[in-house]
Write a protein that holds these residues in place. Structure first.
Motif, PDB file in Angstrom:
ATOM      1  N   ARG A   2       0.835  -1.207   0.000  1.00  0.00           N
ATOM      2  CA  ARG A   2       0.000   0.000   0.000  1.00  0.00           C
ATOM      3  C   ARG A   2       0.870   1.257   0.000  1.00  0.00           C
ATOM      4  O   ARG A   2       0.516   2.260  -0.622  1.00  0.00           O
ATOM      5  N   GLY A  32      -0.275  -3.100   5.222  1.00  0.00           N
ATOM      6  CA  GLY A  32       0.006  -3.517   3.855  1.00  0.00           C
ATOM      7  C   GLY A  32       1.409  -3.205   3.402  1.00  0.00           C
ATOM      8  O   GLY A  32       1.657  -2.927   2.232  1.00  0.00           O
ATOM      9  N   LYS A  74      -2.842 -10.407   7.199  1.00  0.00           N
ATOM     10  CA  LYS A  74      -2.460  -9.898   5.879  1.00  0.00           C
ATOM     11  C   LYS A  74      -3.635  -9.953   4.923  1.00  0.00           C
ATOM     12  O   LYS A  74      -4.356 -10.950   4.857  1.00  0.00           O
ATOM     13  N   ASP A  75      -3.790  -8.869   4.147  1.00  0.00           N
ATOM     14  CA  ASP A  75      -4.793  -8.828   3.094  1.00  0.00           C
ATOM     15  C   ASP A  75      -4.076  -9.058   1.773  1.00  0.00           C
ATOM     16  O   ASP A  75      -3.244  -9.943   1.664  1.00  0.00           O
ATOM     17  N   ARG A  76      -4.329  -8.237   0.768  1.00  0.00           N
ATOM     18  CA  ARG A  76      -3.692  -8.429  -0.539  1.00  0.00           C
ATOM     19  C   ARG A  76      -2.315  -7.801  -0.618  1.00  0.00           C
ATOM     20  O   ARG A  76      -1.522  -8.126  -1.491  1.00  0.00           O
ATOM     21  N   TYR A  77      -2.011  -6.892   0.285  1.00  0.00           N
ATOM     22  CA  TYR A  77      -0.795  -6.089   0.164  1.00  0.00           C
ATOM     23  C   TYR A  77       0.271  -6.497   1.179  1.00  0.00           C
ATOM     24  O   TYR A  77      -0.024  -7.049   2.238  1.00  0.00           O
ATOM     25  N   GLU A  79       4.239  -8.121   2.267  1.00  0.00           N
ATOM     26  CA  GLU A  79       4.909  -9.404   2.127  1.00  0.00           C
ATOM     27  C   GLU A  79       5.830  -9.626   3.318  1.00  0.00           C
ATOM     28  O   GLU A  79       6.242  -8.676   3.989  1.00  0.00           O
TER      29      GLU A  79
END
Length: 229
Positions: A2, A32, A74-77, A79
């Motif tokens: 993000r 993110g 954790k969502d989509r963003y 690592e």
């Protein structure tokens, strides 16, 4: 991500990092951004570490906890980057986090102790732990915890702690690229390099080795690892 932010690579094998991991992991996951499981040696210092018959990581509850606490939020963003040093490579940490957790990214380190030319160390206040770490292949100083006189001095209080040191890691260009290829064969899609280059020579090496691969037989877009300083 993000926002283009990495956490510092100092959340590794120290007690401070272990005790405060969830704060950073949950915050990074929600924000993110990319979290670095840095300072390496997480598997090697894990009291619950189980090795297979080849001396490689078969189970590491502490590494499992760290990865799972990040992924839970954790969502989509963002690592999670697990760092590797010399000892981690010897123990098979990369193979473990790839096979058990399907990690897609990994980070190599040049040097030690914040990627500087010093031996990364932690204080060890237990004779049993010092002996355990020595058995796992670490350099444990001052004197050898396996020596009877040292054990007696520790029990008498004359010696109060040990230091666990990690070996310095630095390679040639060919060795570095071979290791990157090996990690990609294991299954990692992204490989990064952490370095604290002191001189212009080491800095140039890091940028050159981590930049696009250029040759008469390869495309300029064939990327080598990303470099973090």
């Amino acid at each position: 991500m993000r926002v283009p932010i990495f956490t510092g690579g100092a959340l590794g094998s120290t007690e401070i990092a272990r005790a405060n991991w969830d704060h950073f992991a949950i915050g990074a996951a929600i924000a993110g951004i990319t979290l670095v499981c840095g300072g390496e040696n997480v598997c090697g210092v894990d009291p619950g570490l189980v090795l297979d018959h080849d001396g490689r990581v078969a189970r590491s509850p502490e590494m499992d906890r760290r990865i799972e606490s990040y992924r839970k939020f954790k969502d989509r963003y963002g690592e999670l980057l697990v760092q590797l040093n010399v000892e981690d490579t010897r123990l098979g940490t990369a193979e473990y986090v790839s096979s058990k957790h399907n990690q897609e990214a990994i980070e190599l380190k040049w040097g030690q102790g914040g990627a500087k030319c010093i031996g990364g160390e932690i204080k060890v206040g237990s004779l049993d732990q010092a002996s355990q770490l020595k058995d796992r292949g670490y350099i444990v100083l001052p004197p050898d915890p396996g020596v009877h006189e040292v054990q007696a001095a520790f029990k008498d209080g004359a010696l109060k702690e040990f230091e666990r040191h990690s070996r310095l890691g630095f390679v040639t260009r060919e060795e570095f690229l071979e290791e990157v290829d090996r990690l990609r064969e294991i299954g990692f899609k992204r490989v990064t390099l952490k370095t604290g280059a002191y001189s212009a020579v080491e800095l140039a090496m890091a940028i050159r080795y981590g930049g696009p691969k250029r040759s008469s037989t390869s495309s300029p877009s064939t990327a080598h690892p990303a470099v973090r300083g």
